[in-house]
Design a protein around this motif. Structure first.
Motif, mmCIF file in Angstrom:
data_model
loop_
_atom_site.group_PDB
_atom_site.id
_atom_site.type_symbol
_atom_site.label_atom_id
_atom_site.label_comp_id
_atom_site.label_asym_id
_atom_site.label_seq_id
_atom_site.Cartn_x
_atom_site.Cartn_y
_atom_site.Cartn_z
ATOM 1 N N CYS A 127 18.712 -16.081 -33.263
ATOM 2 C CA CYS A 127 18.138 -15.506 -32.109
ATOM 3 C C CYS A 127 17.788 -16.683 -31.137
ATOM 4 C CB CYS A 127 16.880 -14.582 -32.374
ATOM 5 S SG CYS A 127 17.220 -13.124 -33.441
ATOM 6 N N GLU A 128 16.828 -17.732 -31.520
ATOM 7 C CA GLU A 128 16.563 -18.589 -30.803
ATOM 8 C C GLU A 128 17.754 -19.364 -30.145
ATOM 9 O OE1 GLU A 128 12.710 -21.540 -30.793
ATOM 10 O OE2 GLU A 128 14.096 -21.805 -32.690
ATOM 11 N N GLN A 129 18.700 -19.595 -31.137
ATOM 12 C CA GLN A 129 19.960 -20.419 -30.832
ATOM 13 C C GLN A 129 20.841 -19.699 -29.712
ATOM 14 O OE1 GLN A 129 21.978 -20.861 -34.474
ATOM 15 N NE2 GLN A 129 20.720 -22.839 -35.121
ATOM 16 N N LEU A 130 20.882 -18.436 -29.992
ATOM 17 C CA LEU A 130 21.555 -17.712 -28.839
ATOM 18 C C LEU A 130 20.868 -17.736 -27.317
ATOM 19 C CD1 LEU A 130 22.670 -14.697 -31.095
ATOM 20 C CD2 LEU A 130 24.367 -16.302 -30.236
ATOM 21 N N TYR A 131 19.494 -17.461 -27.305
ATOM 22 C CA TYR A 131 18.920 -17.551 -26.254
ATOM 23 C C TYR A 131 18.741 -19.004 -25.629
ATOM 24 C CZ TYR A 131 17.217 -12.605 -25.523
ATOM 25 O OH TYR A 131 17.183 -11.529 -25.438
ATOM 26 N N ASP A 132 19.044 -20.098 -26.316
ATOM 27 C CA ASP A 132 19.184 -21.397 -25.935
ATOM 28 C C ASP A 132 20.444 -21.348 -25.077
ATOM 29 O OD1 ASP A 132 16.576 -22.229 -26.569
ATOM 30 O OD2 ASP A 132 17.407 -23.142 -28.560
ATOM 31 N N LEU A 133 21.379 -20.696 -25.895
ATOM 32 C CA LEU A 133 22.918 -20.752 -25.251
ATOM 33 C C LEU A 133 22.797 -20.015 -23.909
ATOM 34 C CD1 LEU A 133 25.763 -21.748 -25.829
ATOM 35 C CD2 LEU A 133 26.171 -19.361 -27.049
ATOM 36 N N ALA A 134 22.189 -18.889 -23.820
ATOM 37 C CA ALA A 134 22.395 -17.887 -22.867
ATOM 38 C C ALA A 134 21.513 -18.743 -21.619
ATOM 39 C CB ALA A 134 21.537 -16.650 -23.157
ATOM 40 N N GLU A 135 20.387 -19.622 -22.053
ATOM 41 C CA GLU A 135 19.939 -20.305 -20.998
ATOM 42 C C GLU A 135 20.781 -21.583 -20.340
ATOM 43 O OE1 GLU A 135 15.504 -22.541 -20.003
ATOM 44 O OE2 GLU A 135 16.138 -21.955 -22.135
ATOM 45 N N SER A 136 21.454 -22.244 -21.349
ATOM 46 C CA SER A 136 22.417 -23.294 -20.646
ATOM 47 C C SER A 136 23.247 -22.621 -20.012
ATOM 48 C CB SER A 136 22.828 -23.871 -22.018
ATOM 49 O OG SER A 136 23.428 -23.199 -22.896
ATOM 50 N N HIS A 137 23.904 -21.512 -20.208
ATOM 51 C CA HIS A 137 24.980 -21.235 -19.287
ATOM 52 C C HIS A 137 24.508 -20.196 -18.247
ATOM 53 C CE1 HIS A 137 28.386 -22.592 -21.547
ATOM 54 N NE2 HIS A 137 27.348 -22.266 -22.740
ATOM 55 N N GLN A 138 23.139 -19.861 -17.954
ATOM 56 C CA GLN A 138 22.544 -19.207 -17.044
ATOM 57 C C GLN A 138 23.220 -17.890 -17.049
ATOM 58 O OE1 GLN A 138 20.026 -20.465 -14.566
ATOM 59 N NE2 GLN A 138 19.868 -21.713 -16.520
ATOM 60 N N VAL A 139 22.997 -17.183 -18.214
ATOM 61 C CA VAL A 139 23.683 -15.858 -18.227
ATOM 62 C C VAL A 139 22.580 -14.965 -18.974
ATOM 63 C CG1 VAL A 139 24.869 -16.553 -20.359
ATOM 64 C CG2 VAL A 139 25.423 -14.433 -19.137
ATOM 65 N N PRO A 140 22.509 -13.644 -18.612
ATOM 66 C CA PRO A 140 21.169 -12.763 -19.235
ATOM 67 C C PRO A 140 21.609 -12.203 -20.651
ATOM 68 C CG PRO A 140 22.656 -11.521 -17.547
ATOM 69 C CD PRO A 140 22.960 -12.935 -17.352
ATOM 70 N N LEU A 141 21.122 -12.353 -21.633
ATOM 71 C CA LEU A 141 21.254 -11.745 -23.019
ATOM 72 C C LEU A 141 20.228 -10.896 -23.008
ATOM 73 C CD1 LEU A 141 22.275 -11.936 -25.875
ATOM 74 C CD2 LEU A 141 20.902 -13.717 -26.459
ATOM 75 N N PHE A 142 20.512 -9.531 -23.107
ATOM 76 C CA PHE A 142 19.751 -8.296 -22.725
ATOM 77 C C PHE A 142 19.617 -7.610 -24.322
ATOM 78 C CE2 PHE A 142 18.884 -3.809 -21.638
ATOM 79 C CZ PHE A 142 17.889 -3.861 -20.706
#
Length: 311
Positions: free
Chosen positions: A101-116
């Motif tokens: 989960c943490e890795q996916l939110y880090d990825l979302a932040e790095s690509h500036q895209v929402p993960l809902f």
């Protein structure tokens, strides 16, 4: 707006398709590995474009994806689209462990895209109307003094990680309104059952206190019946709901019955309409609030902590 729905199992068919396919200004694309089911549902909902491999959606020009597949597949599919810069909706849980989960939110932040995340209980209209501090910010007047969320099942003990991440996360997230409690400040009790040579988790209760507010999430999967109840208390005012459509308020030693307006659709009563609308707002904005991201992560963090307590 063009959005792909990946995974057409029971949760998608029962809870999401009847809602999202009625929304205006959205072109839907279906994707599932089962070609017969794909053809059947595409015909039923008049969907013109469909795929059996989610990777083919990369060339379909979708603006966002909704993932309703099995939990084990969530991280792989979410990662694929986050790397493409595509907004992603995932039914709870995001994964069956906090690290992913943490890795996916880090990825979302790095690509500036929402993960809902699809936590429909945050959007239940009856609770939003009558329970300040339960479905949103807890800094309310009058202040919330206690919240107890019980979600029980009949004869369904299970393996601890699956029990907690796939099911218990519902009441856990529902009381996690502040998303800031330290896992070490929780009080955990549990019961196990022996079945078929396995040790299975039968019941789990988690409690904590923040300031003057008491929080309690409970799940008994050896209950006499499947049920869900919510109790909330304020200064000399108490509420109890045994369903998403009606409940009671006690004040001044008098009971008042509360209910949704007649003819409220079942899925609206369960929060799916409001959640879908919020999701489309996030897609249009291309971002979601930091508080929402924090709560999503924190609920999974608490779930991981609970799994470790079962050993």
């Amino acid at each position: 707006m063009k959005i792909a729905l990946i995974g057409l199992g029971d949760i998608a068919v029962k809870a999401h398709l009847p809602v999202i396919t009625q929304m205006e200004n959205v072109e839907w694309v279906f994707c599932t590995r089962n070609p017969e089911r794909l053809q059947q549902l595409a015909k039923k909902y008049h969907v013109k474009e469909s795929y059996t491999d989610y990777r083919d959606l990369a060339k379909a020009g979708v603006d966002a994806v909704m993932i309703h597949s099995a939990t084990s597949s969530h991280p792989m599919i979410a990662e694929y689209f986050l790397k493409l810069g595509v907004p992603v909706f995932v039914d709870k849980p995001l994964a069956d462990n906090y690290q992913q989960c943490e890795q996916l939110y880090d990825l979302a932040e790095s690509h500036q895209v929402p993960l809902f995340m699809g936590f429909n209980r945050r959007y239940i209209p009856l609770y939003q109307q009558f329970l300040p501090g339960v479905t949103g910010d807890n800094q309310t007047t009058p202040p919330l003094l206690s919240l107890r969320w019980e979600k029980h099942r009949h004869d369904l003990p299970g393996e601890a990680r699956t029990f907690i991440f796939d099911d218990f996360i519902h009441p856990l997230d529902s009381i996690n309104v502040n998303a800031s409690i330290s896992p070490d400040d929780t009080f955990v009790t549990r019961q196990f059952v022996q079945r078929g040579g396995q040790t299975l988790l039968g019941r789990l209760d988690v409690q904590w206190q923040q300031g003057e507010t008491l929080f309690h999430a409970s799940m008994n999967r050896q209950n006499g019946a499947t049920m869900e109840t919510v109790s909330a208390n304020y200064q000399n005012v108490s509420y109890r709901f045994d369903s998403f459509t009606e409940g009671s308020c006690w004040q001044g030693n008098k009971e008042e019955r509360l209910k949704l307006a007649d003819w409220t659709p079942m899925l609206a009563a369960k929060g799916f309409h409001a959640m879908a609308e919020h999701w489309l707002e996030v897609v249009s904005a291309g971002k979601q609030s930091q508080s929402l991201t924090q709560r999503n992560l924190h609920s999974h963090l608490l779930a991981e902590h609970l799994v470790k307590q079962m050993k």
